[in-house]
Design an enzyme around this catalytic site. Structure first.
Site, PDB file in Angstrom:
ATOM      1  N   HIS A 499     -26.788  35.549 -83.751  1.00 16.00           N
ATOM      2  CA  HIS A 499     -27.383  36.400 -84.790  1.00 16.00           C
ATOM      3  C   HIS A 499     -28.599  37.148 -84.251  1.00 16.00           C
ATOM      4  O   HIS A 499     -28.714  38.374 -84.397  1.00 16.00           O
ATOM      5  CB  HIS A 499     -27.778  35.530 -85.982  1.00 16.00           C
ATOM      6  CG  HIS A 499     -28.481  36.265 -87.077  1.00 16.00           C
ATOM      7  ND1 HIS A 499     -27.859  36.645 -88.245  1.00 16.00           N
ATOM      8  CD2 HIS A 499     -29.771  36.713 -87.190  1.00 16.00           C
ATOM      9  CE1 HIS A 499     -28.715  37.288 -89.020  1.00 16.00           C
ATOM     10  NE2 HIS A 499     -29.892  37.343 -88.405  1.00 16.00           N
ATOM     11  N   GLU A 500     -29.499  36.414 -83.625  1.00 19.54           N
ATOM     12  CA  GLU A 500     -30.722  37.049 -83.139  1.00 19.54           C
ATOM     13  C   GLU A 500     -30.437  38.016 -81.992  1.00 19.54           C
ATOM     14  O   GLU A 500     -31.092  39.051 -81.870  1.00 19.54           O
ATOM     15  CB  GLU A 500     -31.741  35.991 -82.707  1.00 19.54           C
ATOM     16  CG  GLU A 500     -32.257  35.124 -83.840  1.00 19.54           C
ATOM     17  CD  GLU A 500     -32.880  35.930 -84.981  1.00 19.54           C
ATOM     18  OE1 GLU A 500     -33.451  37.013 -84.729  1.00 19.54           O
ATOM     19  OE2 GLU A 500     -32.780  35.480 -86.140  1.00 19.54           O
ATOM     20  N   HIS A 503     -29.799  41.292 -83.278  1.00 17.83           N
ATOM     21  CA  HIS A 503     -30.999  42.098 -83.530  1.00 17.83           C
ATOM     22  C   HIS A 503     -31.490  42.766 -82.241  1.00 17.83           C
ATOM     23  O   HIS A 503     -32.018  43.883 -82.279  1.00 17.83           O
ATOM     24  CB  HIS A 503     -32.107  41.229 -84.118  1.00 17.83           C
ATOM     25  CG  HIS A 503     -31.907  40.874 -85.555  1.00 17.83           C
ATOM     26  ND1 HIS A 503     -31.649  41.823 -86.522  1.00 17.83           N
ATOM     27  CD2 HIS A 503     -31.937  39.679 -86.197  1.00 17.83           C
ATOM     28  CE1 HIS A 503     -31.522  41.221 -87.697  1.00 17.83           C
ATOM     29  NE2 HIS A 503     -31.690  39.918 -87.532  1.00 17.83           N
TER      30      HIS A 503
END
Length: 707
Positions: A499-500, A503
């Site tokens: 997920h990160e 980003h």
């Protein structure tokens, strides 16, 4: 960290930089190459010559005094530019003497500001962390002062009113500048402006009081070991003991959630849930009521009828009416599935505990029991298949293949700790340098305790015409392995890391011209959507095999059956738990859109309506059980569900049938990620999907996997 087609060939060609261009083949062989590369990398880090990163203005390893001096220079330069803009005669305003200097200042200063601020998250030196926090305080105070400068506002407003031709992004930028000033009341009368500042100060004071009240609550309950049956030995060992060998359960969220999920004793669960729901007693209830009242008054000074409309106006949802429709539609779509789930949970409780009625305090425990019965998933054993190096290699391979990127690890780059690594990101087709990212993923003392991405430099196209490239930092708290072995990740940590890294990709792929709209500076209802889309790769067999390998033999990824179980587990997550979250979101939206609401009565009314007849636990204080309404996500608690729903739409519509479709990946990169905050999110997603985003895919996914 490397996955290469020809290890020796690449090493001879690149003595200083590590090439991460992944080949298409067995993930296990790539992971083996990775292991060898890491050993070479660790020895190379001992060299003293450090490389500058071309195009990065981020400053590394500043001392405490250097941080404070840099902060003072940042403030002085900012004041100089704002003074210059303020001095422009109102009849002489132009793009070149108003908008351009402010935009260039923002682009140039952002990496310098971050150079002062990010050390507080990562530095091993206490004096550096303290200086970093002090620098942030000084810079924040200066930024606040600039946002209240009426002389600059008049000039900016004059330029905005002039109607000079600008491209859409520049128009949006000047609109944002005007809005920033006007959110401080600069377009209001003196009396209203003073009222804005007074209300803002009161809201801030009450918010801090609310936090202090919760943090200062030291309530605890004593239980015997027999009353804590089901809790693992390591949990019991973490607890303090009182007299008579009784365990002390403090009412902190990590303690309470674990107990409600694992404790087999229903009366214990009920006692703990009831006590947790009464934290801070009537004190925080009064604080929340005052906060809501002040927020309504604050919003009305700006022409809004209530605080919810004020808070949502600048978000993707646009209106509180739209938020209500969204939440009610999602809740209604879950009702049939949740009804079946509740019947199952009630039957299970009857078998285990007899005729005791099922209460909301039983939800987490019996959802967990159903999961254990339906899915043969041993998450402890699963961890053995996720060495951090293998996981990271798989993530890098998937994202570069999907989005047309090439990653190279930069050897001998200056970093703040030996565990930190730096990567260049290139466009695979053109070879253009797109940006850099730092990975600081291992646990150490003094470091920020959560996984997150920090933008260190925003992408921009300043007046000079030379593009400024983005730089990102991914921070995590992964336990290092012992004896030279790679650390192992729990599956939720794998999902979090993917997920990160989403980003990171989001930040690097942005092509906005203004730093204001770069990377992660996007609509808060939109910012999580790209990363949530990428989470889906953690549940597909193809990608799971790329990011896994048994720690004693990394040529063995997780089995097909385990992949299927993970996907079934993910898609069967509790509808009742989601309805409970919707309940809190509706509560948050109602109190911030209606005057003089009896908060306790509202919660008492909403609870059985949304939760299929389950009453709220007697004595529950809504201000205690759901603090996000009080501070942090006021009138915006819906945003997490909103992001998840539209991320599901994107994945189901474009990616799920072909996880490695490079064409679709490039469309996502160019139409969604590249836009950043420079365009309305609904327009961005509509352009990519070929229609407006919809909740239907989310609803269909729930129905499909329940059958």
């Amino acid at each position: 960290m490397e996955m290469t087609e020809n290890q020796s060939d690449k090493t001879s060609k690149h003595k200083k930089e590590r090439n991460l261009l992944a080949f298409t083949g067995a993930a296990a062989l790539a992971a083996l190459a990775l292991s060898l590369a890491i050993s070479a990398l660790n020895s190379r880090r001992k060299k003293s010559n450090k490389k500058d990163l071309s195009g990065s203005n981020v400053r590394i390893n500043l001392s405490a005094s250097e941080i404070l001096k840099l902060a003072d220079r940042i403030i002085a330069k900012s004041k100089e530019v704002h003074d210059a803009v303020a001095s422009v005669p109102l009849d002489k305003v132009t793009y070149a003497n108003v908008l351009s200097p402010l935009a260039d200042l923002e682009a140039h200063q952002f990496p310098l500001v971050q150079s002062c601020v990010f050390p507080k998250l990562v530095s091993t030196l206490e004096d550096v962390r303290k200086a970093s926090a002090e620098a942030e305080r000084r810079i924040d105070a200066h930024v606040l002062m600039c946002s209240k400068r009426e002389d600059v506002y008049r000039v900016v407003k004059a330029f905005a009113s002039k109607g000079e031709w600008m491209n859409p992004e520049a128009k949006l930028y000047i609109k944002c500048l005007v809005r920033d000033f006007e959110q401080n009341g600069l377009n209001l009368t003196v009396t209203k402006k003073e009222e804005v500042q007074r209300l803002r100060a009161q809201i801030e004071e009450l918010s801090l009081q609310y936090i202090h009240n919760l943090n200062d609550d030291s309530s605890c309950i004593l239980f015997s070991e027999a009353e804590l049956v089901g809790l693992p030995p390591e949990y019991l060992k973490s607890l303090d003991k009182a007299g008579n060998d009784r365990y002390k359960i403090t009412l902190r969220s990590h303690n309470v959630l674990a107990l409600l999920e694992l404790c087999q004793v229903g009366t214990t669960r009920r006692m703990v849930a009831a006590a947790y729901g009464k934290r801070s007693g009537e004190v925080n209830l009064s604080v929340l009521e005052s906060l809501v009242d002040l927020r309504h008054k604050y919003a009305r000074l700006f022409g809004y009828s209530n605080y919810a409309d004020y808070a949502v106006d600048l978000r993707m949802a646009k209106t509180s009416t739209k938020v209500f429709e969204f939440l009610e539609d999602i809740s209604a779509s879950l009702t049939d599935l949740a009804t079946r789930e509740l019947a199952l949970l009630k039957d299970l409780k009857k078998k285990e505990e007899g005729e005791l009625p099922f209460g909301i305090e039983d939800l987490l425990y019996y959802v967990k029991r159903v999961e254990e019965a339906q899915f043969d998933l041993d998450f402890g054993a699963l961890k053995q298949y996720f060495p951090v190096d293998v996981v990271l290699s798989g993530i890098l391979k998937i994202t570069q293949d999907l989005f047309g990127l090439r990653f190279q690890e930069v050897a001998d780059a200056e970093v703040w700790h030996g565990d930190v690594s730096v990567f260049s990101v290139f466009d695979l087709s053109s070879g253009e340098l797109m940006g850099y990212f730092y990975l600081d993923i291992y646990m150490r003392e003094g470091k920020y305790g959560h996984t997150c991405v920090v933008a260190l430099q925003n992408g921009a196209l300043p007046h000079s015409g030379q593009r400024q490239i983005p730089v990102a930092l991914l921070i995590s708290q992964i336990q290092k392995g012992n004896g030279g072995h790679s650390g192992l990740l729990r599956f939720p940590e794998v999902v979090s890391l993917f997920h990160e890294f989403g980003h990171v990709v989001q930040h690097i792929c942005n092509r906005a011209s203004f730093a204001r709209f770069s990377g992660l500076r996007v609509d808060p209802d939109f910012v999580e959507i790209p990363a949530l889309v990428l989470e889906n790769w953690c549940y597909e067999s193809f990608s799971l095999k790329l990011i896994s390998g048994f720690h004693q033999d990394i040529t063995k990824p997780i089995s097909d059956e385990m992949c299927k179980s993970l996907k079934r587990w993910r898609n069967s997550l509790s509808e009742l738990k989601l309805k409970q979250e919707i309940l809190y979101c509706l509560f948050d939206q109602i109190i911030h859109s209606t005057d003089n609401v009896d908060i306790v009565e509202l919660f008492k009314h909403l609870h059985p309506k949304v939760m299929l007849g389950l009453p709220m636990l007697e004595g529950t204080n809504p201000a205690s059980c759901f603090p996000r309404s009080a501070i942090g996500f006021e009138a915006a608690c819906y945003s997490r569900i909103w992001s998840e729903v539209f991320a599901t739409d994107i994945f189901a519509s474009k990616f799920c049938d072909d996880l490695v479709n490079h064409h679709v990946g490039m469309q996502f990169r160019n139409k969604v990620l590249a836009m950043g905050g420079a365009r309305d999110p609904i327009e961005i997603l509509s352009d990519f999907l070929g229609r407006e985003p919809s909740i239907n895919a989310f609803i269909d996914s729930k129905t499909k996997y329940s059958q």
